[in-house]
Design a protein around this motif. Structure first.
Motif, PDB file in Angstrom:
ATOM      1  N   GLY A 151       0.818  -1.209   0.000  1.00  0.00           N
ATOM      2  CA  GLY A 151       0.000   0.000   0.000  1.00  0.00           C
ATOM      3  C   GLY A 151       0.851   1.257   0.000  1.00  0.00           C
ATOM      4  N   ALA A 152       1.904   1.269   0.828  1.00  0.00           N
ATOM      5  CA  ALA A 152       2.824   2.410   0.832  1.00  0.00           C
ATOM      6  C   ALA A 152       3.531   2.533  -0.510  1.00  0.00           C
ATOM      7  CB  ALA A 152       3.844   2.257   1.963  1.00  0.00           C
ATOM      8  N   LEU A 153       3.848   1.391  -1.121  1.00  0.00           N
ATOM      9  CA  LEU A 153       4.482   1.409  -2.443  1.00  0.00           C
ATOM     10  C   LEU A 153       3.530   1.975  -3.492  1.00  0.00           C
ATOM     11  CD1 LEU A 153       7.065   0.618  -3.980  1.00  0.00           C
ATOM     12  CD2 LEU A 153       6.039  -1.643  -4.363  1.00  0.00           C
ATOM     13  N   ALA A 154       2.239   1.683  -3.354  1.00  0.00           N
ATOM     14  CA  ALA A 154       1.247   2.239  -4.278  1.00  0.00           C
ATOM     15  C   ALA A 154       1.201   3.756  -4.194  1.00  0.00           C
ATOM     16  CB  ALA A 154      -0.136   1.657  -3.987  1.00  0.00           C
ATOM     17  N   ASP A 155       1.427   4.310  -3.003  1.00  0.00           N
ATOM     18  CA  ASP A 155       1.473   5.769  -2.869  1.00  0.00           C
ATOM     19  C   ASP A 155       2.676   6.357  -3.597  1.00  0.00           C
ATOM     20  OD1 ASP A 155      -0.833   6.013  -1.308  1.00  0.00           O
ATOM     21  OD2 ASP A 155       0.255   5.649   0.558  1.00  0.00           O
ATOM     22  N   ARG A 156       3.731   5.572  -3.755  1.00  0.00           N
ATOM     23  CA  ARG A 156       4.954   6.071  -4.385  1.00  0.00           C
ATOM     24  C   ARG A 156       4.986   5.827  -5.890  1.00  0.00           C
ATOM     25  NH1 ARG A 156      10.192   5.939  -0.967  1.00  0.00           N
ATOM     26  NH2 ARG A 156       9.455   6.200   1.160  1.00  0.00           N
ATOM     27  N   VAL A 157       4.715   4.575  -6.319  1.00  0.00           N
ATOM     28  CA  VAL A 157       4.896   4.224  -7.732  1.00  0.00           C
ATOM     29  C   VAL A 157       3.586   4.162  -8.507  1.00  0.00           C
ATOM     30  CG1 VAL A 157       6.966   2.925  -7.135  1.00  0.00           C
ATOM     31  CG2 VAL A 157       4.803   1.716  -7.377  1.00  0.00           C
ATOM     32  N   ARG A 189       6.690   9.317   3.696  1.00  0.00           N
ATOM     33  CA  ARG A 189       6.743   9.034   5.126  1.00  0.00           C
ATOM     34  C   ARG A 189       5.427   8.422   5.574  1.00  0.00           C
ATOM     35  NH1 ARG A 189       7.981  14.440   4.614  1.00  0.00           N
ATOM     36  NH2 ARG A 189       6.108  15.023   5.764  1.00  0.00           N
ATOM     37  N   ALA A 190       4.826   7.620   4.697  1.00  0.00           N
ATOM     38  CA  ALA A 190       3.467   7.141   4.931  1.00  0.00           C
ATOM     39  C   ALA A 190       3.332   6.317   6.204  1.00  0.00           C
ATOM     40  CB  ALA A 190       3.001   6.313   3.735  1.00  0.00           C
ATOM     41  N   TRP A 191       4.318   5.509   6.524  1.00  0.00           N
ATOM     42  CA  TRP A 191       4.191   4.625   7.668  1.00  0.00           C
ATOM     43  C   TRP A 191       4.047   5.395   8.970  1.00  0.00           C
ATOM     44  CZ3 TRP A 191       8.662   0.681   6.377  1.00  0.00           C
ATOM     45  CH2 TRP A 191       8.347   0.009   5.197  1.00  0.00           C
ATOM     46  N   GLY A 192       4.785   6.498   9.113  1.00  0.00           N
ATOM     47  CA  GLY A 192       4.749   7.256  10.362  1.00  0.00           C
ATOM     48  C   GLY A 192       3.362   7.731  10.733  1.00  0.00           C
ATOM     49  N   PRO A 193       2.693   8.539   9.883  1.00  0.00           N
ATOM     50  CA  PRO A 193       1.343   9.007  10.225  1.00  0.00           C
ATOM     51  C   PRO A 193       0.350   7.870  10.433  1.00  0.00           C
ATOM     52  CG  PRO A 193       2.260  10.290   8.417  1.00  0.00           C
ATOM     53  CD  PRO A 193       3.197   9.147   8.642  1.00  0.00           C
ATOM     54  N   ALA A 194       0.444   6.821   9.619  1.00  0.00           N
ATOM     55  CA  ALA A 194      -0.496   5.714   9.757  1.00  0.00           C
ATOM     56  C   ALA A 194      -0.318   5.004  11.094  1.00  0.00           C
ATOM     57  CB  ALA A 194      -0.313   4.729   8.603  1.00  0.00           C
ATOM     58  N   LEU A 195       0.915   4.759  11.479  1.00  0.00           N
ATOM     59  CA  LEU A 195       1.191   4.037  12.717  1.00  0.00           C
ATOM     60  C   LEU A 195       0.870   4.857  13.960  1.00  0.00           C
ATOM     61  CD1 LEU A 195       4.537   2.238  11.790  1.00  0.00           C
ATOM     62  CD2 LEU A 195       2.260   1.224  11.987  1.00  0.00           C
ATOM     63  N   LYS A 196       0.727   6.172  13.811  1.00  0.00           N
ATOM     64  CA  LYS A 196       0.393   7.040  14.947  1.00  0.00           C
ATOM     65  C   LYS A 196      -1.112   7.267  15.079  1.00  0.00           C
ATOM     66  CE  LYS A 196       4.771   9.592  14.796  1.00  0.00           C
ATOM     67  NZ  LYS A 196       5.410  10.904  14.506  1.00  0.00           N
ATOM     68  N   ASP A 197      -1.884   6.775  14.114  1.00  0.00           N
ATOM     69  CA  ASP A 197      -3.322   7.020  14.113  1.00  0.00           C
ATOM     70  C   ASP A 197      -4.037   5.906  14.884  1.00  0.00           C
ATOM     71  OD1 ASP A 197      -6.003   7.560  13.559  1.00  0.00           O
ATOM     72  OD2 ASP A 197      -5.544   8.327  11.555  1.00  0.00           O
ATOM     73  N   ARG A 198      -4.484   6.197  16.086  1.00  0.00           N
ATOM     74  CA  ARG A 198      -5.147   5.198  16.934  1.00  0.00           C
ATOM     75  C   ARG A 198      -6.410   4.658  16.282  1.00  0.00           C
ATOM     76  NH1 ARG A 198      -9.284   5.566  20.667  1.00  0.00           N
ATOM     77  NH2 ARG A 198      -9.273   3.982  22.338  1.00  0.00           N
ATOM     78  N   ALA A 205      -3.268  11.546   0.129  1.00  0.00           N
ATOM     79  CA  ALA A 205      -1.885  11.221  -0.223  1.00  0.00           C
ATOM     80  C   ALA A 205      -1.396   9.936   0.432  1.00  0.00           C
ATOM     81  CB  ALA A 205      -0.957  12.375   0.150  1.00  0.00           C
ATOM     82  N   LEU A 206      -2.114   9.476   1.476  1.00  0.00           N
ATOM     83  CA  LEU A 206      -1.657   8.308   2.229  1.00  0.00           C
ATOM     84  C   LEU A 206      -2.660   7.165   2.183  1.00  0.00           C
ATOM     85  CD1 LEU A 206      -0.303  10.121   5.433  1.00  0.00           C
ATOM     86  CD2 LEU A 206       0.926   9.543   3.332  1.00  0.00           C
ATOM     87  N   LYS A 207      -3.604   7.211   1.245  1.00  0.00           N
ATOM     88  CA  LYS A 207      -4.646   6.192   1.214  1.00  0.00           C
ATOM     89  C   LYS A 207      -4.072   4.794   0.980  1.00  0.00           C
ATOM     90  CE  LYS A 207      -8.695   8.956  -0.043  1.00  0.00           C
ATOM     91  NZ  LYS A 207      -9.409   8.719   1.222  1.00  0.00           N
ATOM     92  N   GLY A 208      -3.031   4.695   0.165  1.00  0.00           N
ATOM     93  CA  GLY A 208      -2.432   3.389  -0.073  1.00  0.00           C
ATOM     94  C   GLY A 208      -1.894   2.788   1.211  1.00  0.00           C
ATOM     95  N   ALA A 209      -1.154   3.591   1.985  1.00  0.00           N
ATOM     96  CA  ALA A 209      -0.591   3.113   3.248  1.00  0.00           C
ATOM     97  C   ALA A 209      -1.691   2.772   4.254  1.00  0.00           C
ATOM     98  CB  ALA A 209       0.349   4.159   3.830  1.00  0.00           C
ATOM     99  N   TYR A 210      -2.711   3.616   4.345  1.00  0.00           N
ATOM    100  CA  TYR A 210      -3.796   3.349   5.292  1.00  0.00           C
ATOM    101  C   TYR A 210      -4.548   2.078   4.929  1.00  0.00           C
ATOM    102  CZ  TYR A 210      -3.830   7.494   8.327  1.00  0.00           C
ATOM    103  OH  TYR A 210      -3.540   8.434   9.291  1.00  0.00           O
ATOM    104  N   PHE A 211      -4.934   1.956   3.652  1.00  0.00           N
ATOM    105  CA  PHE A 211      -5.650   0.751   3.247  1.00  0.00           C
ATOM    106  C   PHE A 211      -4.747  -0.473   3.326  1.00  0.00           C
ATOM    107  CE2 PHE A 211      -8.853   3.611   1.333  1.00  0.00           C
ATOM    108  CZ  PHE A 211      -9.998   2.975   1.783  1.00  0.00           C
TER     109      PHE A 211
END
Length: 385
Positions: A56-62, A191-200, A323-329
């Motif tokens: 998912g994070a890769l989808a946000d990039r490529v 930096r997709a992982w950071g915001p996603a991992l901080k979202d309770r 911008a972070l939907k790939g990482a979140y999903f």
């Protein structure tokens, strides 16, 4: 949206033409125990659960379209390989590869759906559910017919359908690419992982998803083994008929599910959905394989599914930045751990006996309720349409 709906539909037909029959296939060609078979089939979900955050994070990039095409191509190649050998040493690694394909496809497709959705857009995931249900009506019928003709035909049919889906995506490449291009790339994607991992809230959505899929996975994995114990060689016909019935009424039940969404808070909706799953296990346990009771169980099961299954995606769509939907999903796909744990737990319980299996699962049906009832995940009620 037409391209995305067609992609969802055809992928669903291909998936449900093959995966629900994998437990029967492994039971026929191997000497594995029910628990081992459940673990093998559940590995598809486990690989997806572990890998989707990265894809998912890769989808946000490529780009989500690129990853979606890659996943569909892998699906088709693995299906062809499965049709060429039924040796355990070949089949088990290839089943794992199906999980890799699922890892690439699911977050990418969900990101594209979310980007295409207007406003709150939670209805788009009900549309996705309906498309999957239509596919689930046709898929098991295709799979049962192919399986009765020749076991390997099961994989050839699924491979051809995944190939068709790849063609659909390729033909719609322009419109799908434009959909991603409409969203200006953000530095946050790196930096997709950071915001996603901080979202309770995302962790609560994942907890709900794992709880739901642990229970839901029983219908596609261990339930066919129960039918085999009761009906022997007729199990495939029983299951395909019940599964098609379940998928068909799943479309109809989206209307009462949407009615509930307009009038009741999310916690109340979740309670009704959990009661549907629980009631189904009670009816299955009392059925002794009788068709009338099985059909009644499938009916209340499907009501629970229609309410609960779209909820984690609706929550993720609501809380994820564009911008972070790939990482979140992708992170939300950790819920597929339930599809691994479910068949493993269910296979072990069925090995003890049907009473232990159905009683325990009736209790586990309420696992998702504390997560979905959390105030931080409360959703606005849907407007009447």
């Amino acid at each position: 949206m037409r391209v995305l709906a067609a992609t969802t539909l055809v992928t669903s037909i291909a998936f449900f033409a093959m995966v629900p029959f994998l437990t029967l296939y492994l039971s026929d060609v191997t000497d594995l125990s029910a628990a081992a078979i459940g673990a093998a089939v559940g590995s598809i979900a486990l690989i997806s659960a572990l890998g989707s955050f990265f894809s998912g994070a890769l989808a946000d990039r490529v780009g989500a379209v690129t990853l979606l095409r890659t996943g569909l191509g892998l699906y088709a190649a693995v299906c062809v390989a499965l049709s060429l050998s039924d040796a355990v040493y070949a089949v088990l690694p290839l089943i794992v590869c199906l999980g890799c394909a699922l890892t690439l496809c699911t977050p990418s497709l969900k990101k594209l759906l979310s980007l295409a959705a207007p406003g709150e857009g939670s209805v788009i995931f009900r549309v996705r559910y309906i498309s999957q249900s239509l596919g689930a009506v046709l898929g098991p019928l295709v799979g049962a017919g192919a399986y009765l003709i020749d076991r390997r035909a099961l994989f050839l049919c699924a491979g051809a359908l995944f190939g068709l889906c790849l063609l659909i995506v390729q033909l719609g490449n322009g419109s799908l690419g434009a959909l991603e291009a409409e969203r200006e790339p953000s530095a946050a994607a790196g930096r997709a992982w950071g915001p996603a991992l901080k979202d309770r809230r995302l962790f609560l959505a994942v907890g709900a998803g794992i709880s739901i899929t642990l229970v839901f996975s029983q219908f596609e994995s261990i339930f066919p083994l129960y039918l085999k114990n009761e009906h022997g060689t007729a199990a495939a016909a029983y299951f395909s008929g019940l599964f098609a019935f379940h998928a068909l009424i799943g479309i109809v039940f989206q209307f009462p599910a949407q009615w509930l969404a307009r009038r009741f808070p999310q916690a109340a909706q979740a309670a009704v959905g959990c009661m549907g799953f629980c009631g189904a296990f009670v009816l299955f346990g009392l059925s002794e394989g009788g068709l009338l009771m099985l059909a009644a169980g499938v009916t209340v099961w499907t009501l629970g599914e229609a309410i609960l299954m779209p909820m984690p995606d609706q929550i993720t769509h609501r809380i994820a930045p564009d911008a972070l939907k790939g990482a979140y999903f992708g992170f939300a796909e950790l819920r597929y751990a339930g599809f691994f744990a479910g068949p493993l737990i269910g296979g072990a319980l069925l090995g003890i006996g049907p009473a232990a299996y159905f009683t325990t699962l009736a209790v586990l049906a309420f696992l998702a309720l504390p997560f979905l009832a959390s105030p931080s995940l409360s959703a606005p009620r849907e407007a009447a349409s």
